[in-house]
Write a protein that holds these residues in place. Structure first.
Motif, PDB file in Angstrom:
ATOM      1  N   MET A   1       0.841  -1.186   0.000  1.00  0.00           N
ATOM      2  CA  MET A   1       0.000   0.000   0.000  1.00  0.00           C
ATOM      3  C   MET A   1       0.889   1.254   0.000  1.00  0.00           C
ATOM      4  O   MET A   1       1.838   1.349   0.765  1.00  0.00           O
ATOM      5  CB  MET A   1      -0.902  -0.006   1.246  1.00  0.00           C
ATOM      6  CG  MET A   1      -1.965   1.065   1.178  1.00  0.00           C
ATOM      7  SD  MET A   1      -3.006   1.093   2.633  1.00  0.00           S
ATOM      8  CE  MET A   1      -3.765  -0.511   2.576  1.00  0.00           C
ATOM      9  N   ALA A   2       0.580   2.190  -0.862  1.00  0.00           N
ATOM     10  CA  ALA A   2       1.438   3.375  -0.996  1.00  0.00           C
ATOM     11  C   ALA A   2       1.042   4.487  -0.039  1.00  0.00           C
ATOM     12  O   ALA A   2       1.884   5.248   0.400  1.00  0.00           O
ATOM     13  CB  ALA A   2       1.395   3.877  -2.423  1.00  0.00           C
ATOM     14  N   ALA A   3      -0.236   4.622   0.263  1.00  0.00           N
ATOM     15  CA  ALA A   3      -0.656   5.738   1.118  1.00  0.00           C
ATOM     16  C   ALA A   3      -1.903   5.368   1.906  1.00  0.00           C
ATOM     17  O   ALA A   3      -2.861   4.838   1.342  1.00  0.00           O
ATOM     18  CB  ALA A   3      -0.950   6.968   0.264  1.00  0.00           C
ATOM     19  N   TYR A   4      -1.874   5.611   3.190  1.00  0.00           N
ATOM     20  CA  TYR A   4      -3.061   5.427   4.040  1.00  0.00           C
ATOM     21  C   TYR A   4      -3.165   6.738   4.810  1.00  0.00           C
ATOM     22  O   TYR A   4      -2.406   6.973   5.746  1.00  0.00           O
ATOM     23  CB  TYR A   4      -2.832   4.247   4.985  1.00  0.00           C
ATOM     24  CG  TYR A   4      -4.074   3.752   5.701  1.00  0.00           C
ATOM     25  CD1 TYR A   4      -4.594   2.485   5.453  1.00  0.00           C
ATOM     26  CD2 TYR A   4      -4.736   4.548   6.618  1.00  0.00           C
ATOM     27  CE1 TYR A   4      -5.725   2.034   6.098  1.00  0.00           C
ATOM     28  CE2 TYR A   4      -5.876   4.095   7.271  1.00  0.00           C
ATOM     29  CZ  TYR A   4      -6.366   2.837   7.006  1.00  0.00           C
ATOM     30  OH  TYR A   4      -7.493   2.388   7.645  1.00  0.00           O
ATOM     31  N   ALA A  25       0.486   9.971  -4.797  1.00  0.00           N
ATOM     32  CA  ALA A  25       1.054   9.028  -3.822  1.00  0.00           C
ATOM     33  C   ALA A  25       2.393   8.496  -4.326  1.00  0.00           C
ATOM     34  O   ALA A  25       3.381   8.442  -3.583  1.00  0.00           O
ATOM     35  CB  ALA A  25       0.085   7.878  -3.573  1.00  0.00           C
ATOM     36  N   ALA A  26       2.447   8.116  -5.618  1.00  0.00           N
ATOM     37  CA  ALA A  26       3.696   7.571  -6.186  1.00  0.00           C
ATOM     38  C   ALA A  26       4.774   8.652  -6.208  1.00  0.00           C
ATOM     39  O   ALA A  26       5.942   8.375  -5.916  1.00  0.00           O
ATOM     40  CB  ALA A  26       3.433   7.035  -7.589  1.00  0.00           C
ATOM     41  N   GLY A  37      11.811   3.788  -7.276  1.00  0.00           N
ATOM     42  CA  GLY A  37      11.300   4.081  -8.623  1.00  0.00           C
ATOM     43  C   GLY A  37       9.793   3.927  -8.719  1.00  0.00           C
ATOM     44  O   GLY A  37       9.276   3.403  -9.708  1.00  0.00           O
ATOM     45  N   SER A  38       9.067   4.383  -7.735  1.00  0.00           N
ATOM     46  CA  SER A  38       7.607   4.155  -7.675  1.00  0.00           C
ATOM     47  C   SER A  38       6.879   4.690  -8.903  1.00  0.00           C
ATOM     48  O   SER A  38       5.993   4.020  -9.450  1.00  0.00           O
ATOM     49  CB  SER A  38       7.020   4.800  -6.422  1.00  0.00           C
ATOM     50  OG  SER A  38       7.592   4.218  -5.295  1.00  0.00           O
ATOM     51  N   LEU A  39       7.244   5.891  -9.349  1.00  0.00           N
ATOM     52  CA  LEU A  39       6.545   6.465 -10.508  1.00  0.00           C
ATOM     53  C   LEU A  39       6.855   5.678 -11.781  1.00  0.00           C
ATOM     54  O   LEU A  39       5.949   5.341 -12.543  1.00  0.00           O
ATOM     55  CB  LEU A  39       6.974   7.919 -10.688  1.00  0.00           C
ATOM     56  CG  LEU A  39       6.006   8.985 -10.174  1.00  0.00           C
ATOM     57  CD1 LEU A  39       6.592  10.367 -10.378  1.00  0.00           C
ATOM     58  CD2 LEU A  39       4.649   8.880 -10.825  1.00  0.00           C
ATOM     59  N   SER A  45      -3.270   0.516 -10.496  1.00  0.00           N
ATOM     60  CA  SER A  45      -3.495   1.082  -9.169  1.00  0.00           C
ATOM     61  C   SER A  45      -4.977   1.049  -8.811  1.00  0.00           C
ATOM     62  O   SER A  45      -5.842   0.896  -9.684  1.00  0.00           O
ATOM     63  CB  SER A  45      -3.005   2.531  -9.138  1.00  0.00           C
ATOM     64  OG  SER A  45      -3.768   3.285 -10.061  1.00  0.00           O
ATOM     65  N   ALA A  46      -5.248   1.184  -7.536  1.00  0.00           N
ATOM     66  CA  ALA A  46      -6.634   1.317  -7.071  1.00  0.00           C
ATOM     67  C   ALA A  46      -6.602   2.202  -5.835  1.00  0.00           C
ATOM     68  O   ALA A  46      -5.606   2.235  -5.114  1.00  0.00           O
ATOM     69  CB  ALA A  46      -7.201  -0.058  -6.715  1.00  0.00           C
TER      70      ALA A  46
END
Ligand SMILES: Cc1cc2nc3c(=O)[nH]c(=O)nc-3n(C[C@H](O)[C@H](O)[C@H](O)COP(=O)(O)OP(=O)(O)OC[C@H]3O[C@@H](n4cnc5c(N)ncnc54)[C@H](O)[C@@H]3O)c2cc1C
Length: 121
Positions: A1-4, A25-26, A37-39, A45-46
């Motif tokens: 999960m990238a962002a909560y 988020a990325a 290298g997230s981007l 994605s969801a």
């Protein structure tokens, strides 16, 4: 999960389009941890905006403000009415806001009930 996210961050992300939300988020992950290298690696994605989710019934769990945990938590976990009422629920736990808090509070209540039965008022 990238962002909560919670509070203002959640409001800002929740108002963005799903695509922009994930890009933000990325991009933030790239700033914090460029080596991942997230981007560049982002393929699918969801995202979920709970306050806008009818099935989630909006969004509600306990969120102490500054100093409130110290001020109120101990009292919230105590029994009341001559130890005949016991307060479970995530709000009455140290790990409020999580399922773990609900389980912790339930276990504490069971202990309080057993103590009360062993030492009646
Ligand atoms: C959007 C959202 C996302 C979450 N995501 C996570 C997550 O990823 N991981 C995690 O660990 N936690 C998460 N949580 C938190 C977690 O859901 C709660 O901490 C947990 O469900 C709390 O359990 P509880 O038993 O204390 O309360 P609840 O699950 O709220 O249960 C209380 C019950 O009491 C019932 N009730 C209310 N009033 C009455 C009444 N007068 N008479 C009879 N019944 C009544 C309600 O209908 C409800 O069923 C999330 C919460 C929300 C809102």
């Amino acid at each position: 999960m990238a962002a909560y996210t919670f509070e203002q961050d959640a409001t800002i992300l929740g108002a963005a389009s799903p695509e922009r939300r994930v890009q933000l988020a990325a991009r933030n992950l790239d700033i914090i941890s460029p080596q991942t290298g997230s981007l560049a690696l982002l393929e699918a994605s969801a995202s979920q905006v709970f306050p806008a989710d009818e099935l989630a019934g909006g969004s509600a769990f306990y969120y102490f403000g500054p100093t409130q945990k110290k001020q109120f938590l101990k009292t919230m976990m105590e029994t009341n009415w001559d130890r005949r009422v016991f307060f479970a629920g995530e709000q009455a736990s140290f790990t409020h806001g999580w399922i773990q808090g609900a389980l912790d509070a339930a276990l504490r209540c069971v202990g309080q009930v057993i103590d009360t039965a062993a030492k009646p008022v």
